[in-house]
Design an enzyme around this catalytic site. Sequence first.
Site, PDB file in Angstrom:
ATOM      1  N   GLY A  23       0.774  -1.246   0.000  1.00  0.00           N
ATOM      2  CA  GLY A  23       0.000   0.000   0.000  1.00  0.00           C
ATOM      3  C   GLY A  23       0.801   1.290   0.000  1.00  0.00           C
ATOM      4  O   GLY A  23       0.298   2.334   0.420  1.00  0.00           O
ATOM      5  N   SER A  24       2.017   1.257  -0.551  1.00  0.00           N
ATOM      6  CA  SER A  24       2.805   2.501  -0.518  1.00  0.00           C
ATOM      7  C   SER A  24       2.215   3.566  -1.462  1.00  0.00           C
ATOM      8  O   SER A  24       2.303   4.763  -1.178  1.00  0.00           O
ATOM      9  CB  SER A  24       4.277   2.232  -0.849  1.00  0.00           C
ATOM     10  OG  SER A  24       4.447   1.916  -2.205  1.00  0.00           O
ATOM     11  N   LEU A 104     -10.005  -6.895 -12.917  1.00  0.00           N
ATOM     12  CA  LEU A 104     -11.407  -6.469 -12.847  1.00  0.00           C
ATOM     13  C   LEU A 104     -12.164  -7.006 -14.063  1.00  0.00           C
ATOM     14  O   LEU A 104     -11.637  -7.025 -15.171  1.00  0.00           O
ATOM     15  CB  LEU A 104     -11.487  -4.941 -12.824  1.00  0.00           C
ATOM     16  CG  LEU A 104     -10.912  -4.268 -11.578  1.00  0.00           C
ATOM     17  CD1 LEU A 104     -10.780  -2.765 -11.806  1.00  0.00           C
ATOM     18  CD2 LEU A 104     -11.754  -4.553 -10.347  1.00  0.00           C
ATOM     19  N   ASN A 118      -5.060   3.315 -12.651  1.00  0.00           N
ATOM     20  CA  ASN A 118      -4.114   2.319 -12.140  1.00  0.00           C
ATOM     21  C   ASN A 118      -2.685   2.837 -12.300  1.00  0.00           C
ATOM     22  O   ASN A 118      -2.415   3.675 -13.159  1.00  0.00           O
ATOM     23  CB  ASN A 118      -4.268   1.011 -12.934  1.00  0.00           C
ATOM     24  CG  ASN A 118      -3.332  -0.086 -12.462  1.00  0.00           C
ATOM     25  OD1 ASN A 118      -3.188  -0.307 -11.256  1.00  0.00           O
ATOM     26  ND2 ASN A 118      -2.693  -0.776 -13.380  1.00  0.00           N
ATOM     27  N   HIS A 120       1.205   1.426 -12.997  1.00  0.00           N
ATOM     28  CA  HIS A 120       1.912   0.233 -13.498  1.00  0.00           C
ATOM     29  C   HIS A 120       3.419   0.522 -13.496  1.00  0.00           C
ATOM     30  O   HIS A 120       3.836   1.585 -13.963  1.00  0.00           O
ATOM     31  CB  HIS A 120       1.428  -0.080 -14.915  1.00  0.00           C
ATOM     32  CG  HIS A 120       2.045  -1.313 -15.485  1.00  0.00           C
ATOM     33  ND1 HIS A 120       1.645  -2.582 -15.137  1.00  0.00           N
ATOM     34  CD2 HIS A 120       3.074  -1.480 -16.360  1.00  0.00           C
ATOM     35  CE1 HIS A 120       2.380  -3.471 -15.773  1.00  0.00           C
ATOM     36  NE2 HIS A 120       3.257  -2.823 -16.527  1.00  0.00           N
ATOM     37  N   THR A 152      -9.346   0.010 -18.547  1.00  0.00           N
ATOM     38  CA  THR A 152     -10.391  -0.508 -19.424  1.00  0.00           C
ATOM     39  C   THR A 152     -10.380  -2.030 -19.264  1.00  0.00           C
ATOM     40  O   THR A 152      -9.504  -2.589 -18.588  1.00  0.00           O
ATOM     41  CB  THR A 152     -10.112  -0.134 -20.895  1.00  0.00           C
ATOM     42  OG1 THR A 152      -8.822  -0.660 -21.251  1.00  0.00           O
ATOM     43  CG2 THR A 152     -10.128   1.364 -21.112  1.00  0.00           C
ATOM     44  N   GLU A 154      -9.424  -4.178 -21.200  1.00  0.00           N
ATOM     45  CA  GLU A 154      -8.188  -4.775 -21.720  1.00  0.00           C
ATOM     46  C   GLU A 154      -7.069  -4.411 -20.750  1.00  0.00           C
ATOM     47  O   GLU A 154      -6.693  -3.241 -20.654  1.00  0.00           O
ATOM     48  CB  GLU A 154      -7.853  -4.251 -23.119  1.00  0.00           C
ATOM     49  CG  GLU A 154      -8.933  -4.462 -24.169  1.00  0.00           C
ATOM     50  CD  GLU A 154     -10.088  -3.463 -24.071  1.00  0.00           C
ATOM     51  OE1 GLU A 154      -9.858  -2.297 -23.710  1.00  0.00           O
ATOM     52  OE2 GLU A 154     -11.240  -3.876 -24.326  1.00  0.00           O
ATOM     53  N   ASP A 156      -4.034  -3.295 -18.697  1.00  0.00           N
ATOM     54  CA  ASP A 156      -2.860  -2.441 -18.932  1.00  0.00           C
ATOM     55  C   ASP A 156      -2.881  -1.702 -20.281  1.00  0.00           C
ATOM     56  O   ASP A 156      -1.834  -1.332 -20.802  1.00  0.00           O
ATOM     57  CB  ASP A 156      -1.550  -3.254 -18.824  1.00  0.00           C
ATOM     58  CG  ASP A 156      -1.309  -3.768 -17.415  1.00  0.00           C
ATOM     59  OD1 ASP A 156      -1.811  -3.142 -16.462  1.00  0.00           O
ATOM     60  OD2 ASP A 156      -0.621  -4.791 -17.261  1.00  0.00           O
ATOM     61  N   GLU A 185       6.618   6.407  -8.950  1.00  0.00           N
ATOM     62  CA  GLU A 185       5.185   6.093  -8.804  1.00  0.00           C
ATOM     63  C   GLU A 185       4.563   7.023  -7.775  1.00  0.00           C
ATOM     64  O   GLU A 185       3.463   7.543  -7.958  1.00  0.00           O
ATOM     65  CB  GLU A 185       4.990   4.636  -8.366  1.00  0.00           C
ATOM     66  CG  GLU A 185       5.443   3.609  -9.379  1.00  0.00           C
ATOM     67  CD  GLU A 185       5.176   2.178  -8.917  1.00  0.00           C
ATOM     68  OE1 GLU A 185       4.206   1.941  -8.180  1.00  0.00           O
ATOM     69  OE2 GLU A 185       5.970   1.284  -9.274  1.00  0.00           O
TER      70      GLU A 185
HETATM   71  C1  GRF Z   1       3.497  -1.017  -7.523  1.00  0.00           C
HETATM   72  O1  GRF Z   1       4.733  -1.344  -8.077  1.00  0.00           O
HETATM   73  C2  GRF Z   1       2.501  -0.709  -8.607  1.00  0.00           C
HETATM   74  O2  GRF Z   1       3.081  -0.087  -9.710  1.00  0.00           O
HETATM   75  C3  GRF Z   1       1.977  -2.070  -8.965  1.00  0.00           C
HETATM   76  O3  GRF Z   1       1.911  -2.770  -7.752  1.00  0.00           O
HETATM   77  C4  GRF Z   1       2.846  -2.217  -6.837  1.00  0.00           C
HETATM   78  C5  GRF Z   1       2.076  -1.808  -5.626  1.00  0.00           C
HETATM   79  O4  GRF Z   1       2.915  -1.336  -4.601  1.00  0.00           O
HETATM   80  N1  GRF Z   1       0.720  -1.978  -9.636  1.00  0.00           N
HETATM   81  P1  GRF Z   1       2.285  -0.656  -3.322  1.00  0.00           P
HETATM   82  O5  GRF Z   1       1.341  -1.708  -2.705  1.00  0.00           O
HETATM   83  O6  GRF Z   1       1.553   0.568  -3.739  1.00  0.00           O
HETATM   84  O7  GRF Z   1       3.437  -0.371  -2.418  1.00  0.00           O
END
Ligand code: GRF
Length: 211
Positions: A23-24, A104, A118, A120, A152, A154, A156, A185
Amino acid sequence: MPEEVFLSPQKKGRIAVFLSGRGSNFVAIHDAIVAGKINAEIVLVFSNKKEAPGLEIAKERYLETLYFKPKEFPTREDYDEAIIQEIKKRDVDLICLAGYMKILTPLFCNTFKNRVINIHPALLPSFPGLHVQQKAIDWGVRYSGATVHFVTAEVDQGPIILQAAVPVLQDDTEETLSERILKQEHQIYPEAVKLYFEGRLEIMGRRVLIR
Ligand code: GRF
């Protein structure tokens, strides 16, 4: 037929975060909200994993949490339908997937079209799927990074909101590269949510314009 155009709403947003792990990214978004950088509140943190550390953090932050056990639902659609009801009850504007490790259903994606985003850990459309930091190293790319995109049906493939590039170093391991990408991120995910509720994201076909 003219292309469908969507403009994100300018309002104080009601967010649901979906997570399965540490959950970072959820924390980065919540911190930005608490710091007054995003005009929104998190009204629900949902998980498909009872033991997700992110759920514990949400509880410590006095946020509402919810867990549904996938095995208790006959089909994936039944599972997502139950979540849809919870989301509707809370009048959620935007769902932020933050390490939610369950795909989903089209039912869910279509119900909340343009309202699910999302993060990624690669520069999409390169390296969709899982373990993408290792895949970037193995492929030999010089740059990887992070992508925030609309979700969506599809996996990613939805319209890209923001990306950050990260160099891949010669001595990188999956851990060191993941760590460097994760820092980005935590920058771009809150920024994308901020832009969303400033009413500044316009989807035109595959492209997202920032107003
Ligand atoms: C992250 O690398 C994110 O890009 C991917 O899953 C990981 C989640 O990390 N979708 P966190 O739980 O938010 O720390």
